[in-house]
Design a protein around this motif. Structure first.
Motif, PDB file in Angstrom:
ATOM      1  N   SER B 215      40.511   6.968  66.281  1.00  0.00           N
ATOM      2  CA  SER B 215      40.356   5.933  67.307  1.00  0.00           C
ATOM      3  C   SER B 215      41.633   5.768  68.114  1.00  0.00           C
ATOM      4  O   SER B 215      41.575   5.480  69.310  1.00  0.00           O
ATOM      5  CB  SER B 215      39.920   4.605  66.688  1.00  0.00           C
ATOM      6  N   LEU B 352      28.601   1.356  76.239  1.00  0.00           N
ATOM      7  CA  LEU B 352      28.586   1.337  74.778  1.00  0.00           C
ATOM      8  C   LEU B 352      27.893   2.578  74.218  1.00  0.00           C
ATOM      9  O   LEU B 352      28.414   3.237  73.316  1.00  0.00           O
ATOM     10  CB  LEU B 352      27.887   0.066  74.270  1.00  0.00           C
ATOM     11  N   VAL B 353      26.728   2.904  74.777  1.00  0.00           N
ATOM     12  CA  VAL B 353      25.976   4.052  74.257  1.00  0.00           C
ATOM     13  C   VAL B 353      26.757   5.355  74.451  1.00  0.00           C
ATOM     14  O   VAL B 353      26.970   6.116  73.502  1.00  0.00           O
ATOM     15  CB  VAL B 353      24.588   4.134  74.941  1.00  0.00           C
ATOM     16  N   TYR B 356      29.812   5.434  72.271  1.00  0.00           N
ATOM     17  CA  TYR B 356      29.510   5.702  70.866  1.00  0.00           C
ATOM     18  C   TYR B 356      29.255   7.196  70.655  1.00  0.00           C
ATOM     19  O   TYR B 356      29.822   7.812  69.753  1.00  0.00           O
ATOM     20  CB  TYR B 356      28.284   4.893  70.443  1.00  0.00           C
ATOM     21  N   PHE B 359      32.427   9.187  71.017  1.00  0.00           N
ATOM     22  CA  PHE B 359      33.320   8.928  69.887  1.00  0.00           C
ATOM     23  C   PHE B 359      32.887   9.763  68.681  1.00  0.00           C
ATOM     24  O   PHE B 359      33.691  10.402  68.014  1.00  0.00           O
ATOM     25  CB  PHE B 359      33.281   7.437  69.543  1.00  0.00           C
ATOM     26  N   LYS B 360      31.576   9.790  68.428  1.00  0.00           N
ATOM     27  CA  LYS B 360      31.030  10.577  67.313  1.00  0.00           C
ATOM     28  C   LYS B 360      31.357  12.055  67.494  1.00  0.00           C
ATOM     29  O   LYS B 360      31.806  12.733  66.585  1.00  0.00           O
ATOM     30  CB  LYS B 360      29.499  10.406  67.249  1.00  0.00           C
TER      31      LYS B 360
END
Lengths: 371, 367
Positions: B215, B352-353, B356, B359-360
């Motif tokens: 992160s 956000l979607v 996410y 990030f994954k």
């Protein structure tokens, strides 16, 4: 040492491997034109339909219903009823509707009393893609409503007939797709070249190449050849799509059009090379390529926005832009079927620009290499 | 954690702004584009070369010609009166021609069979349509005046008013559009290119072996571009309002929140692209592959209402559509609260979607 094709071919082969090894770039380079043609071909329609119209009817009479019906049956509007005049304003400011019709309570009474029955029509001026066409519909809807409801048929002293030459059905696709080839080639030629060559500088492999017996000119030609091939492939593709899927007529000569495209490709490849030599950094090269290649192709080429409407300064500025001239050649070749002699002006301009660009780029490239 | 992140941010900022050319470009590019959009381009019809074939006895047509040329729309054609209008159009010497009935328009009206023909070059569809309706109007008015016809009052009239942009200034439409474009170009492409540069140079491996968490890497690499994106907002908003007189009728807070949501979405998309790309060229091409449809489908150039249903759906999942609608609503209409909340909500959800997912994916690349 003189120029040798064998060494040039070796560089070109290396660059081809480089592109082929990288299926992502290749896919994008070939996928982008497909995507853009489909997008433009299907998405673009300048004749607006399905405009949401908020309607408040305070009159509730046969006449007011007929007026609303005239709007609804015109095919341009979708009627959304609102409960109050404030509701109509709210529908516009909240982006629910693009236009609002407010019919006052004395509408039918005025008409029957022989006065002009007035209704208010509010248009959302914040969206240019719909407001212009809507304004042009209103006149004819007003006439139609007058004729249908009040039997009002004013005499027409003059029958005005228009013939739209070269695109008699006013098909938006015929207007946009010929210019699209220019935009696609501009992206491939300037951006990819600028980045490919800038990468060699960034990685330091340019110095390595220069220390070999390969001549600078051979490096240039070898590095640019595969991108020229990509550009030509994309062009052929756009041409085939335009003819088969979208049935745009091609009334001119393919040879004339092809020569124009090659001149353009030469100028833009040279521009990409010049950018890479001047910047030697991919990020900066990209920004410069967007500013000098891509944005002019989209905005200043006459592709969508007419050059005649620009202020004088910009009209002159577009003269030194290859995109302007190729857009003329493309449109005239497709729709008018213009010959080489009819288009001597854009061809002369394009030739001069191409020669100047190639000279500038090779000069700069060579002087940068002198120890 | 905060210390590492701060160090990261500092490094990233320095790197982005170290190159003086990059600094200039980052701030010059927006201004150049605003000028192009605000000043150079418009859909107005101007300088159409009009050829009217009339002889000196044909007074009505002469008046039509005078009236047309008095507007900024038309220029007199530089052609001999007896030349063939078809040939002139084909050769590109004129853009439109008005051809009277035999014997002239004035006499034909008196006879009662006046057919007036307009020939117009329709290679530009928009222009041809406007020229047609404009000339039609002029002819109707001139004939009415010259023939001393009583202007008949239409029984039903629509009193039309254009709200929010009464004079239909092109810059009012275009400048919010270019703002949306600039915000996404500066953030999305720079983010993805800067991440892929680390991959290309091999410094990415170094990051993995360093004692930083995923992160920290992600935020350290993306926050600077969010800051850069937000820093261009006052710049372009200032140029829009001061330079182009585009009204700013809504609240600054609302526009800032909307922009923040949009910039976060753009940075998340940039990060996502970088997880697919191996080098800067790829990430740039990926960026364009996203950017082109995103801008074209946003409603800036072509109305969304007209698109086929599949493309409408694409337009609705396009963040540029929502940001453009927000900018226009806030700047021109003063910002309707429910509308703004709804669209900002959509943008936040998108951020956000995408955030996410990227990030994954980033996580898997790093492991």
């Amino acid at each position: 040492m003189s120029f040798r094709w064998s060494r040039t071919a070796a560089i070109a082969r290396k660059e081809v491997f480089h592109v082929l090894r990288d299926p992502f770039t290749l896919g994008l380079a070939l996928g982008l034109p497909v995507f853009m043609v489909l997008l433009f071909g299907f998405a673009i329609e300048f004749n607006v339909k399905n405009v949401h119209l908020a309607v408040f009817d305070a009159d509730h009479t046969r006449t007011s219903r007929q007026v609303i019906d005239t709007f609804g049956s015109s095919g341009y509007f979708i009627i959304d009823r609102v409960p109050s005049p404030e509701g109509a304003f709210h529908a516009l400011s909240g982006d629910h509707d693009r236009a609002a019709l407010i019919i006052p309570g004395d509408f039918q009474k005025n008409l029957y009393a022989g006065r002009t029955a007035q209704a208010q029509l509010l248009l959302d001026g914040s969206d240019n893609s719909t407001v212009g066409p809507i304004i042009s519909y209103i006149g004819s809807i007003q006439t139609l409503a007058g004729r249908r409801i009040a039997g009002f048929d004013p005499p027409e002293p003059v029958h005005f007939k228009s013939r739209f030459l070269f695109n008699s059905e006013l098909n938006s696709r015929w207007f946009v797709i010929p210019g699209l080839a220019v935009v696609v080639m501009a992206i491939l030629a300037v951006l990819l070249t600028a980045l490919a060559v800038a990468r060699e500088w960034e990685n330091g492999s340019m110095e390595l190449l220069l220390s070999t017996p390969v001549q600078p000119l051979e490096i240039i030609v070898g590095k640019l050849a595969p991108y020229a091939a990509l550009g030509i492939a994309a062009l052929a593709f756009v041409y085939l799509m335009s003819r088969t899927v979208f049935a745009v007529p091609f009334r001119g000569s393919l040879l004339v059009y092809g020569v124009g495209c090659l001149l353009f490709l030469g100028a833009y490849l040279a521009q990409g090379l010049l950018i890479s030599v001047l910047t030697r950094n991919q990020l900066v090269a990209m920004q410069v390529a967007i500013m000098t290649g891509l944005i002019p192709a989209n905005l200043l080429s006459g592709f969508v926005f007419p050059i005649e409407s620009m202020p004088a300064f910009f009209q002159y500025l577009t003269m030194i832009m290859p995109v302007r001239w190729l857009t003329v050649i493309a449109r005239e070749s497709y729709l008018k079927g213009a010959t080489f002699t009819e288009m001597w002006e854009p061809f002369a301009a394009l030739t001069i620009l191409c020669v100047v660009m190639v000279l500038l780029a090779t000069r700069k490239f060579k002087t940068d290499l002198e120890p | 954690m905060m210390g590492t992140l701060a160090g990261f941010l500092g490094k990233e900022m320095k790197q982005a702004l170290r190159d003086p050319r990059m600094r200039i470009l980052l701030f010059l590019a927006p201004i150049v584009q605003l000028i192009l959009f605000g000043v150079a381009i418009s859909n107005d019809v101007k300088n159409i070369r009009l050829f009217v074939q009339f002889d000196s006895a044909d007074i009505v047509l002469q008046h039509v010609s005078e009236r047309a040329l008095a507007s900024r729309w038309f220029l007199p054609a530089n052609a001999d009166r007896n030349s063939d209008p078809f040939e002139l159009l084909r050769a590109g010497k004129i853009d439109a021609a008005v051809i009277p009935p035999p014997g002239g328009l004035t006499r034909a009206i008196a006879r009662g069979d006046a057919d007036l023909q307009l020939l117009v070059n329709a290679t530009n569809v928009l222009q041809a349509q406007s020229v047609d309706s404009y000339l039609r109007n002029i002819v109707t008015r001139v004939v009415q005046e010259d023939m001393k016809l009583e202007p008949l009052e239409a029984p039903i009239r629509f009193d039309t008013r254009v709200l929010y942009n009464a004079t239909l200034e092109t810059s009012y439409f275009m400048v919010p559009g270019v703002m949306a474009m600039l915000m996404i170009i500066n953030t999305m492409i720079l983010t993805s290119m800067s991440i892929t540069r680390e991959k290309e140079m091999g410094t990415f491996e170094m990051l993995i072996s360093a004692p930083v968490t995923v992160s920290e890497v992600v935020f350290g690499k993306t926050i600077p571009y969010m800051v850069l994106g937000m820093a261009t907002l006052p710049l372009i908003l200032g140029v829009a309002v001061i330079g182009f007189n585009v009204p700013m009728r809504g609240s600054l807070l609302m526009i800032t929140i909307a922009s923040l949501a949009f910039v976060c979405t753009a940075v998340a998309i940039g990060t996502l692209i970088s997880t697919f790309a191996q080098n800067q060229q790829q990430s740039m091409m990926g960026g364009f592959l996203f950017l082109f449809p995103a801008v074209l489908l946003s409603g800036l150039f072509f109305p969304i209402e007209n698109m086929p249903i599949a493309m409408k759906w694409m337009a609705y999942v396009d963040p540029v559509t929502h940001y453009l609608a927000l900018l226009r609503n806030i700047m021109l209409k003063g910002g309707e609260l429910d509308f703004a909340l709804q669209r900002i909500g959509i943008l936040t959800l998108m951020a956000l979607v995408t955030g996410y997912i990227s990030f994954k994916r980033f996580h898997t690349t790093l492991q």
